[in-house]
Enzyme design. Structure first.
Site, PDB file in Angstrom:
ATOM      1  N   PRO A  60       0.820  -1.222   0.000  1.00  0.00           N
ATOM      2  CG  PRO A  60      -0.718  -1.527   1.727  1.00  0.00           C
ATOM      3  CD  PRO A  60       0.617  -2.011   1.226  1.00  0.00           C
ATOM      4  CD  GLU A  61      -1.168   7.107  -0.425  1.00  0.00           C
ATOM      5  OE1 GLU A  61      -2.320   6.644  -0.314  1.00  0.00           O
ATOM      6  OE2 GLU A  61      -0.954   8.306  -0.658  1.00  0.00           O
TER       7      GLU A  61
END
Lengths: 340, 340, 340, 340, 340, 340
Positions: free
Chosen positions: C58-59
């Protein structure tokens, strides 16, 4: 931009011209743009009746500087009250040009003053923190959009581009503006210096003591008059809202607590404080500017002249408008449309 | 194009305006354009009597969307029945302007609605899939021609050019259209966004479930209301023809089999489904649009405003009309001729 | 950038290649970058042992996504706790290249996977939200810096420029990334499409349901596999801090309350959901990607190919790095310095 | 484009040069590009051993002309078999440049011929119908992409742009190509005439009798040799597929039924049929071209010379490549990438 | 130049490092360079014994700042005494490198400090106002030559070029210098900011009150520690000379009159005055610098990071050495020399 | 020009309209214009009585096509007999408008036909090869002057300009003309196509077999009916003259030798020969035109519609009249005249 022949008496003969200038240190009437315009009118009339030829208002006077607002924002979190708050804030902003701009132009004309007005401009649904310029002939001269908002401002205002960095060559000197922390941007200031700015207006929302140092430094660095205008606001000037964060005033949320303490000031090109800073009340700050001071100051230091070093240090300013979409045919009309 | 002053109440004061809008999910009367116009009239009257100010029809409502037709086409093979089928289809198409357009303008005026109508336009012997726009004042505002047809449509329709990408600034919001899979073209959508579209009409022939995702995405991406209009057609609405290919309905060619299942839907700028999707019947889909939602949505995301990155990504839209032949003298007249 | 010969088996013969890909839906170990790297290692090893050739995080997995943080920010107000919070957050960020990057490259090499990792990068004192790319050969391929942060992110992260928009031509397909709401930027997506992206990674912090619609739309619009990776975080994963704003979870600040609900998902080029979305737990989301689906999808729609309309709509991507100061002599060395 | 010095003997002194040219009227080996290349090799060797200096193949010889295919297409209807058929068809297409192009260049060099080869080119997932040009020196000279596909071809092939309209100035005359119904486009032909085409190659899939009239007309109109090459295919040359539509052969689907009847022909600038048309079998069509005929023909009619009327009729050819996305920095590299 | 790996603890982990720094506010021993060096030694030893890791001397400490000298200069008039005065002044200047530089390097090494020393450098018969940098390892790191002298300085000092604008990446922070009114040059400061300066040394001869504002402004603008060092000189420190002009002290030419009042000061990145200003005596000014303040300050303002606007404002720094004569065969050597 | 509303039944409803058309293949009565008009009358009456609505005559029917004449011309040589021959030829030509034109208009009206007549027009002493158009209402509609004469025609006829390229929108279809080798001019034909020509008249003097190929090609290329009219002349139809050159008939100068063999032909938009070619006798060639064929043909190919490529190939037609002398005060009048 940067208009008018450069053969004005001031620039040419330089017999010492005296120009009276006034800063309006006052608060927006929040969520009521018509009332804010009425308030502006009152102060412009008063300044003009005192003989002022230049009147400078603070950042975001029209539309308001939402100090302490959070718009319900946190990283990665959304919030309906915040959205609605934005819708109200958007509603108080103005189109440029538009009816409010026309009214301000009329005020400048009737009172025979140059007028620099801080305003929140709306272009579609993006807001800009803008300085508007008006002439004593009742004309809207143009605008400067703040290039880079500060911290949470970035969540509610867009970024200006290089197409609105005007300096107007007027009979009372060359006039331009840097808004709030743009005054901390050395490259932006240099762009203004390079356009010959003499009446450096600094509409701001920074009422700190450090700000005074920056203003004094800029007057010396730029060899220009600095006119810094900041709102003076009490707690009661603001709408009631549970989301506010008044860090330094958290303990004292009474109606008369000072939320923005002003500090508007006028400084000469040699670093002499001519009027202000006023940290205590709403009101006018007025000084007589001896335009001959500019030349006197430049003997020792001319930031874009004899004291520049262009073979080593050269700044490029890209004044092209930046648009995400360009319509090739019927360019002017299309541009107007895409700006609505 | 993209007309009207930008000082409409909606854009200016933004007190929350509510606009009622209706999508007409209905089938063309195939091979009978006058009957199709009568059917349009019936639904426009019904929508207007419910208080709607905007009525949107599906793609190709006038002229018909020839779902399942093959026009006898295969790669490198020709076929007389197909040619004849095209001649009939060409006959159902309309000239723009022309008598059918005048009739639609009159209907919009009498019922006091903005009207967006999908139609097959003929220009010489090339057909275009077009959206027509009409005002409550009974005026034909203009048109958008689909830029790029899909698969077999490319064999029967021409391609539009950049000269018909209008967005109309109306008192009920800025109005434009993307037809069917134009909605999948990110650059076309961006052109509409850049013109400020608020009432994004999507006349379509795509009744799939995936289409719903695209509509919801566009509402959020564009920060606009999306009004997707698709025909609901039964097998019996179509003329009898051995060349049809109704893939999904091959087993069930009965008269009441659904050939186009509709799925018309209205979505808010924040991605809320306001009405529809209706996958089951012909009829009206109606919702009240709170125009204040646009500003609320843009606080977080403004695709061509604060969330664009024009120094990196810039789109150019060529709005010049593209014509294979230009007659230099008596230009307007010559153009008229070349269009007959 | 965008490397490698185009004569890979995949593009050439297109016998249906199957590639297993895994999304890691997990939370950062806040304020502990070494522990975060250990956690990354654990999941990479698990995914590789399951046969995955591509692992997507994820980010901001490294450095952390400070959901709910406010950094003491409000318009025009400063706050010492916020400054200190930023100093800590800055300390958890990594240099690119740097020792953490080397460690990740080693992990990719040892586990024989392509690795896409969300990280907070520090360049001087400005932070960037960055996606890092690694090859199974243990090489750091390059990075993409998020172009435009969202709302309050703008107060803590800088903006990327056009010089880091890579798409890597790998034997398992063309690989690139759009971070969080970059996925809402149609022009950015089009830049990726134009580089031929087939494995479209979307590290994000948006766990909403609307996000699912956007992912599905992008898969169809781009004709590519979409791999959306979002953190799953509980309240207790976050450091304790009085300034948090967890809007939707205000009533429930218990340790097990979900703060980021994930929703990681893998979708095919024709809009089929292959794995996920998982809204309930930390873990791996894995799917087998049949790369032949890309060609099947493009028959009907090729967004930068047969379905583009370049004579009307053309996008320009400025890939020049944007630097405020350029040192003309000894360029490479000077650039290194200005980046420290 | 249009390469080489114009001081070749042919153009200069015009002593009557005789050039032997051969058309290969043969069928693609469907779904087997390597075997198709082997077949091409066999015919090139044969033609060269007969003394030919120019060998012209039909449209889509490599990749195949999918006559009668429908790819499951109908208006507004999709079909999985059709998608899969496309994936196979895409797999048979070639990259330009690429390994197949290298092989063809080698063949031209080894056999000392100019070679014009019809091929299906793939650029990403969009296909183009392309003519490839090779020199006796074993070089790939360049390509022409068909500008506008015909009917159902539009659903499987993209459109070329003005950047690939080459005419090569060779020692055996100026060489270019118009593919299939491009030969019906008067403006495209005029572009070729304006570049001085003398060896007008017309790879086609049109085996009709009317085609012969067009070829004869073009030879006279253009004052050039016309070499029209069409595949000769039997039913059994095609893969088995229930979706075929062989209109005129519906009653007779036997293995030896003729599906494409050829009709390849070579015509002189004065309209004399030099070889062919052959409507009956696969094979070579060969003629000796007396290049002096060009000048003889132009005495009476020179379409872009003394018989043009440029003060009234002027054609503009836009040779700029049309790309939906342009990457500004590192232009050449970026372009390569976006073409993969 | 600008050396050292970027993996120092300070930049990496950012646990709050404290560094003690000292300014030496003292007068040159005029016309006696060996005695001046002895005086320097005394103060360096004292500062080091107090725990300082960085010692900064004023402008022209070695060689002397000839305040009040006129060198017999007037426009268009020459004067033999002035010539002789210059001969003496030239004699007190030092070569770089040279024996005095070696001695200073030894002092830095023995006392384990970073040392920044103002000196008059002679290069042939042209003098430069230079800052010298030394490491605790006893190395001469390099120099900065003042780019632009002020008023009458221009008659005795030359101008530096872009090849001596070093910023050294050291374990105690990034170290550089701006001399006297170079601090008024916004483009020069920006070059230093772009190189990441954290310990901004300002050797000066300006003891005015306005100077304090500039120092405070720079600390905020640059987000760096500012260490301003100015000589404190009495009348008796100067040699006797009839040509002096001490403007403000004309009435009081006694031996104890203050000729240069110092005002040395140390300021934090957030504008807090940590030590000084001292306007009253020779002596050391010492402060403990909390390097964590840099990150805290940059949250709000990062002049070349998130608060720059490079698409509009871009500065180019030409670091090529500027020499009137270049010997082509020895290019590399020439560049090396200019870096010493 | 090119008149009439576009709401004719043919274009609108497209129920299959059948129009009977006749070509008059006959010879001029040389040197006797009144007799030629009488001959024209006879054939018009005959055609009309057969039900024809359109009658087309060959090139130069009035005035005569001087086949085999040399007018005593050779390079650099003059000749009095030739001058006199021209005087006679000039005498047979007619003014437009003028009494012969009025007579023809009357004939068209009385016989209720559209009439296209080839004539030699005199404008001062320059002759033009012109096609005249008349309506069933007895009106002279206008004319087309041949743009570019062929070989020796250039010595006796002038060149037309862009102001006489009419296409008339009539109830029986759009009517225009290309004279003789204008039919070989692809740009001229495209101008006619762009004006929508459906009834393409080709008055000619070319009776070759190759001409048949061009006519068939044009019908297909333009998607229009082609009506090619050529004189059928025997040796005895010509005046006696020693200067004739009848190349192919030199051996056989008998009175009944065929000098112009006709070959008039009518072809449908899909390339079907409807009547003719007649190479054997004077007489009428008549066919029934099914106007529905136009739409059927355009499904596959529409040369200025869906099959054009205007972004690459664009033709400009300059319709300004070209006059050597323009009298400024009478501009409008001049233009009007040139259109008659």
């Amino acid at each position: 931009m940067s208009t008018v022949e450069n053969t004005t008496p001031f620039n040419g003969v330089a017999s010492s011209t005296i120009v009276r200038a006034t800063i309006v240190q006052a608060s927006t009437v929040y969520n009521d743009t018509p009332a804010t315009l009425e308030k502006a009118k009152k102060y412009i009339v008063e300044a003009a009746s005192n003989g002022s030829k230049l009147v400078v208002f603070p950042e975001a006077f029209i539309g308001g500087y939402p100090r302490g607002f959070r718009f319900g924002l946190a990283v990665g979190v959304f919030n309906e009250e915040g959205r609605d708050e934005f819708r109200k804030y958007h509603a108080s902003a103005i189109h440029v040009p538009g009816p409010e701009v026309e009214k301000l132009a009329e005020l400048a004309g009737k009172n025979n003053v140059y007028l620099v007005m801080g305003a929140i401009e709306k272009d579609g649904y993006t807001l800009y923190c803008t300085a508007l310029f008006f002439s004593p002939q009742g004309q809207f001269l143009g605008k400067h959009r703040k290039l880079m908002p500060t911290t949470l401002e970035r969540c509610i205002w867009g970024q200006g581009d290089g197409s609105t960095i005007p300096v107007y060559d007027t009979p009372i000197g060359k006039l331009g503006a840097a808004i709030c922390w743009e005054n901390r941007m050395p490259l932006y200031r240099t762009a203004l210096y390079a356009k010959g700015i003499e009446l450096y207006c600094a509409p701001t929302a920074d009422g700190s003591k450090e700000w005074q140092s920056s203003m004094l430094h800029i007057a010396i660095e730029g060899g220009c008059f600095v006119l810094s205008a900041c709102q003076f606001c009490l707690r009661k000037d603001f709408p009631d809202h549970p989301d506010y964060l008044f860090t330094d005033w958290d303990d004292n949320k009474e109606h008369d607590a000072i939320v923005s303490q002003g500090g508007s000031v006028i400084i000469s090109p040699m670093g002499q404080v001519l009027a202000g800073p006023n940290f205590e009340s709403e009101g006018l700050i007025t000084a007589d500017l001896d335009l001959g001071e500019v030349a006197r100051a430049k003997l020792y230091f001319d930031v874009v002249g004899h004291y520049s070093k262009p073979d080593v240090l050269s700044l490029t300013v890209n004044e092209h408008p930046k648009k995400p979409v360009t319509f090739v045919s019927k360019v002017e009309k299309a541009e107007d449309e895409s700006n609505k």
